[in-house]
Each structure stands twice: as C-alpha cells, then as structure tokens.
Design an enzyme around this catalytic site. Sequence first.
Site, PDB file in Angstrom:
ATOM      1  N   ASN A 190     -64.056  15.880  -4.301  1.00 43.26           N
ATOM      2  CA  ASN A 190     -64.218  16.285  -5.698  1.00 43.26           C
ATOM      3  C   ASN A 190     -63.912  15.069  -6.562  1.00 43.26           C
ATOM      4  OD1 ASN A 190     -64.065  17.381  -8.248  1.00 43.26           O
ATOM      5  ND2 ASN A 190     -62.235  18.639  -7.836  1.00 43.26           N
ATOM      6  N   TRP A 191     -64.980  14.437  -7.042  1.00 45.83           N
ATOM      7  CA  TRP A 191     -64.802  13.174  -7.777  1.00 45.83           C
ATOM      8  C   TRP A 191     -64.240  13.390  -9.183  1.00 45.83           C
ATOM      9  CZ3 TRP A 191     -69.635   9.527  -6.811  1.00 45.83           C
ATOM     10  CH2 TRP A 191     -69.795   9.338  -5.431  1.00 45.83           C
ATOM     11  N   LYS A 192     -64.284  14.623  -9.648  1.00 48.02           N
ATOM     12  CA  LYS A 192     -63.836  14.948 -11.017  1.00 48.02           C
ATOM     13  C   LYS A 192     -64.553  14.036 -12.032  1.00 48.02           C
ATOM     14  CE  LYS A 192     -59.552  16.716  -9.118  1.00 48.02           C
ATOM     15  NZ  LYS A 192     -58.136  16.975  -9.279  1.00 48.02           N
ATOM     16  N   HIS A 239     -62.061  25.827 -10.340  1.00 48.12           N
ATOM     17  CA  HIS A 239     -61.018  24.798 -10.187  1.00 48.12           C
ATOM     18  C   HIS A 239     -59.942  25.011 -11.250  1.00 48.12           C
ATOM     19  CE1 HIS A 239     -58.962  20.998 -10.006  1.00 48.12           C
ATOM     20  NE2 HIS A 239     -59.502  20.815  -8.828  1.00 48.12           N
ATOM     21  N   GLU A 279     -58.423  23.044 -13.032  1.00 47.92           N
ATOM     22  CA  GLU A 279     -58.619  22.271 -14.267  1.00 47.92           C
ATOM     23  C   GLU A 279     -59.585  22.994 -15.205  1.00 47.92           C
ATOM     24  OE1 GLU A 279     -59.495  18.579 -12.260  1.00 47.92           O
ATOM     25  OE2 GLU A 279     -57.409  18.499 -11.601  1.00 47.92           O
ATOM     26  N   GLU A 323     -55.679  25.662  -3.503  1.00 50.14           N
ATOM     27  CA  GLU A 323     -55.147  24.468  -4.139  1.00 50.14           C
ATOM     28  C   GLU A 323     -53.964  24.840  -5.030  1.00 50.14           C
ATOM     29  OE1 GLU A 323     -58.366  21.178  -4.379  1.00 50.14           O
ATOM     30  OE2 GLU A 323     -58.585  22.453  -6.128  1.00 50.14           O
ATOM     31  N   GLY A 342     -53.089  16.282  -7.625  1.00 50.36           N
ATOM     32  CA  GLY A 342     -52.930  15.003  -8.321  1.00 50.36           C
ATOM     33  C   GLY A 342     -51.491  14.578  -8.519  1.00 50.36           C
ATOM     34  N   SER A 350     -53.420  16.786  -3.232  1.00 51.45           N
ATOM     35  CA  SER A 350     -52.805  15.557  -2.718  1.00 51.45           C
ATOM     36  C   SER A 350     -53.026  15.338  -1.224  1.00 51.45           C
ATOM     37  CB  SER A 350     -51.312  15.509  -3.069  1.00 51.45           C
ATOM     38  OG  SER A 350     -51.136  15.468  -4.482  1.00 51.45           O
ATOM     39  N   GLY A 355     -59.405  15.279  -3.962  1.00 45.23           N
ATOM     40  CA  GLY A 355     -59.655  14.650  -5.255  1.00 45.23           C
ATOM     41  C   GLY A 355     -59.497  13.144  -5.161  1.00 45.23           C
ATOM     42  N   GLY A 356     -58.346  12.654  -5.547  1.00 44.89           N
ATOM     43  CA  GLY A 356     -58.084  11.211  -5.638  1.00 44.89           C
ATOM     44  C   GLY A 356     -58.517  10.412  -4.419  1.00 44.89           C
TER      45      GLY A 356
HETATM   46  P1  PGA Z   1     -56.130  15.728  -5.517  1.00 43.49           P
HETATM   47  O1  PGA Z   1     -57.132  16.815  -6.153  1.00 43.49           O
HETATM   48  O2  PGA Z   1     -56.592  15.514  -4.090  1.00 43.49           O
HETATM   49  O3  PGA Z   1     -56.311  14.501  -6.360  1.00 43.49           O
HETATM   50  O4  PGA Z   1     -54.774  16.301  -5.585  1.00 43.49           O
HETATM   51  C1  PGA Z   1     -57.611  17.912  -5.409  1.00 43.49           C
HETATM   52  C2  PGA Z   1     -58.458  18.796  -6.276  1.00 43.49           C
HETATM   53  O5  PGA Z   1     -58.102  19.012  -7.441  1.00 43.49           O
HETATM   54  O6  PGA Z   1     -59.507  19.311  -5.831  1.00 43.49           O
END
Ligand code: PGA
Length: 255
Positions: free
Chosen positions: A10-12, A96, A98, A168, A174, A213, A234-235
């Site tokens: 997930n590149w966001k 998600h 977010e 999640e 994050g 994470s 994500g990251g």
């Molecule tokens: P993260 O994000 O790996 O940076 O914690 C995961 C996500 O929000 O899908």
Amino acid sequence: MARRPLVMGNWKLNGSKAFTKELIEGLKAELAGVNGCDVAIAPPVMYLAEAEAALAGSQIALGAQNVDVNVQGAFTGDISTAMLKDFGAKYIIIGHSERRTYHKESDEFIAKKFAALKEAGLVPVLCIGESEAENEAGKTEEVCARQIDAVINALGVEAFNGAVIAYEPIWAIGTGKSATPAQAQAVHAFIRGHIAAKSQAVADQVIIQYGGSVNDANAAELFTQPDIDGALVGGASLKAPAFAVIVKAAAAAKN
Ligand code: PGA
C-alpha cells in the site's frame, strides 16, 4: 485447507511517475522466480497507467487504495470500479483506517464499496482494526466483529468468498510498533472464527492479512502463525529489497 498467501504493498500518498517505474522494475528483478505467494501493489491511482505498463508480463498484480460506490455520473473527484478495471487493477483496498479517520467513512459506506467491488468482479481488501484506546479498553474483538458484520449484514457471509481481510491495528500502522505474532494470531483466529460461525467453508478460504509496521525484520515470524495469510505493507513496500524479503518470507512460511 491451504490458503495461498497474499502480500500487498500500500503505497499510500507516495510516488511519482519515475518512482513508480523504478520501484516496479526493482520488484520484478527481486521477485523473479519467487513462487508460492500472491503479490500485489496499490500505487496512487494517478500512476495506474505507468504501473500497468511496467507490470506487463509479470506475476505482480495491480491494486488500488480506494474506490467509489458509484459507477458513473456526477460524482466529482471519485474513481469507479470500471475505471480501476480498465487499468487491470484487481485487489482494491477499502476501509483503511486512514480513510475511516480522515474521510469519515462509516462501516455501512464501506460495505457499499465492498458490494460495488464484488459486483464488478474485483477483490475487496477490507481493512479492519481497533484504535489504541479500543485496544486498551479490551474492545479489539468487538470492533473487528462490528466492522465485519457490516458486510455480512448487507451482503451475507458468502461475500467473503474470494475476498481479503486485512487486520490492521491502528496503533501499529506507521508506528514501527507491530503487533507481536501471538497478538496478531489471536485476533486473526477470532476473525476467522467469527466468520466460521456463519460459514466454515467461507472462513477456511478467506485470506486474512496482517498489517501495521510489517517489515523485512519481523515478517517471517508473523507468517509462522497459522491464521496470518500474508501482509498489507505500507512503509516497507516503498523499497523493493525490503518488500521482496517480506514476499519471500510468506512464500517460505506457507509452502
Ligand atoms: P505500515 O502501513 O506498514 O506503514 O505500518 C500499513 C498500512 O497502513 O496498510
């Protein structure tokens, strides 16, 4: 029943045309010859065209981070299932945390997105998970059940056939503070059991990813857990070598 793991990036809100091409070239090189794990990336929709072209001929599937419930018409700023299909996107993240937080998306609205994706033959990747306060209040299972029940109540449990759930915990996203393998497994087992109470067959095949994470150092241990069927990353999905380590860990642990 053996479930084939899915590791999805997930590149966001990250990237550019050049970054998209470069990262995909890196992933193709790192993942050549790796079997036993489905792999997908969800770049920003702006870059789906670049990503589709760069992924041509590879095993890496294309995804997206969101979709609207409407298919066509006067809905300024939205992106439809048909548009995502037009670019070959398959795995679509919905719900998600977010988007739940910054865009006030409700469980019911997310269930409508789930329906729109099923209708279009796309794969919903339904994100669920509790906040830190909910976790501390012992409400993790209640929150996950509520978020899943919104879909079951609207569409029936069979809607989870061929679908993906990403557990999640919001406090792990994050933050660098992943859930421990045992913590995650306990919630994954709860989620699968919750679905099994309606249909064992649906529960047996549904992919439940862990997200929050996940990185190249902690992935392998997470994947030793029986109900963790891959990861939403994500990251660590923004760097080809780290993402490749996670994919290889899933392939190794589940085969
Ligand atoms: P993260 O994000 O790996 O940076 O914690 C995961 C996500 O929000 O899908």
